[in-house]
Scaffold this active site. Sequence first.
Site, PDB file in Angstrom:
ATOM      1  NE  ARG A 232     -47.921  46.392  60.822  1.00  0.00           N
ATOM      2  CZ  ARG A 232     -47.306  46.199  61.991  1.00  0.00           C
ATOM      3  NH1 ARG A 232     -47.673  45.204  62.771  1.00  0.00           N
ATOM      4  NH2 ARG A 232     -46.347  47.016  62.389  1.00  0.00           N
ATOM      5  CD  GLU A 261     -54.453  47.100  63.699  1.00  0.00           C
ATOM      6  OE1 GLU A 261     -53.528  47.799  64.181  1.00  0.00           O
ATOM      7  OE2 GLU A 261     -54.363  45.864  63.581  1.00  0.00           O
ATOM      8  CG  HIS A 280     -51.856  45.355  66.362  1.00  0.00           C
ATOM      9  ND1 HIS A 280     -51.834  45.847  65.096  1.00  0.00           N
ATOM     10  CD2 HIS A 280     -50.664  44.737  66.549  1.00  0.00           C
ATOM     11  CE1 HIS A 280     -50.670  45.560  64.519  1.00  0.00           C
ATOM     12  NE2 HIS A 280     -49.938  44.878  65.388  1.00  0.00           N
TER      13      HIS A 280
END
Length: 315
Positions: A232, A261, A280
Amino acid sequence: MTNKQVIIVTGADLAPEALALLGDYEIVFAGKTPQTADIVALAKEHNPVGIIVRYGSVTAEVMDAAPALKVISKHGTGTDTIDKAAAQARGIKVTAAAGANAAAVAEHALALMLACAKAVVQLDARMHAGHWDKATHKSVELNGLTIGLVGLGAIGRRFARMCDAIGMRVIGFDPFATDLPDYIEAVPLETIWEASDVISLQCPLTAENKEMVNASTLARCKRGVIIINTARGGLIDETALLEAVRSGRVSAAGLDSFAREPMSSPHIFQGQPGFVLSPHIGGVTSAAYINMGVAAATNTIAVLDKVREQAFGQQ
C-alpha cells in the site's frame, strides 16, 4: 424486475467463475472507478445484502445506505479501503481473499527488484536511442545481498522463496508470523532498516504503520538500498523517498502502489531517475483475477448462508 437479493460489485466486471457461484443473487456493477457517492447511491437504490469491493471505498455512509447489508467482501487481500470499525459496529462481516493473488504479487515484486538492480528500464531506453553502454554500465548483483521483508504472509513468504533461490539472505519482520521456513530469519523491524540491501513491503496498511518508510527510517538504511513496495502506498512518505533517491541514500525504488490512487499527474515521482513505477497491477493477472473473484464470491456466500441459517434457527 427480479426478486433476488442484490450484491454490489464496486467495479465493472467479475470473473465468470465467480458470477456462476453468485447465480442466486442479482449482481449490480458500480463501474470502473466508482467514487463513494456512486456506491452510496447504488446502495440506496438496491439495498444490497453484500458488497464485493474491487475499487473505491466502503464507508459508514455506504453501510447506512444499505440496511440489509450483511457482508463486505474484498476482491483481494487489503481491507484498508473498508471502514472495519463501522462494519463491526453494525454487525457487518468483512472478509478478504487471503492468498488469492499471492503468486501474482510476489512475481511482480521480483520483477520490480530485478528492474531496479539491473537497470532494465534505463538500459532499454538507451538501447532504443542508439546507445551501447557495455563499457560504462555496472548492474547490482543480488546474489549474496540481504533482503528485508516487512510482512511474511502468503505474498511475503512466496517472495522470500524466490529471493532465497537466487542466493539472497532473507530476513523478515512480521509480529504475527509463525512457523517460518528455515531460509527466513525473523528479526526486529529495526534490523530491517539497518541490515538490508533491499527492503520490500508486503504488509497491510494500518494506523500504526502509516508512512513507516520515512526520513527517519531511511536515514538508518544502508546507502544505496533498493526499496520495493507492492503493498500500500500509505506505507511510504513519498516526499521523504524522493529526497532519499535524489541524495543516493536509496539507489532505486520499484513501486506498484501510491498514497493516492489513481496516482495524481503530475506526480513528484514522474520523470525522476531511480523510480520504476507500475499502476498497482501486481495482483492483476488472468489467474489472480479468477482466484480473487472466486474467493470473494465464496466468502460472500458463506456469510450470507450463515446469516440465513441463523435466521431460520430463530423462527
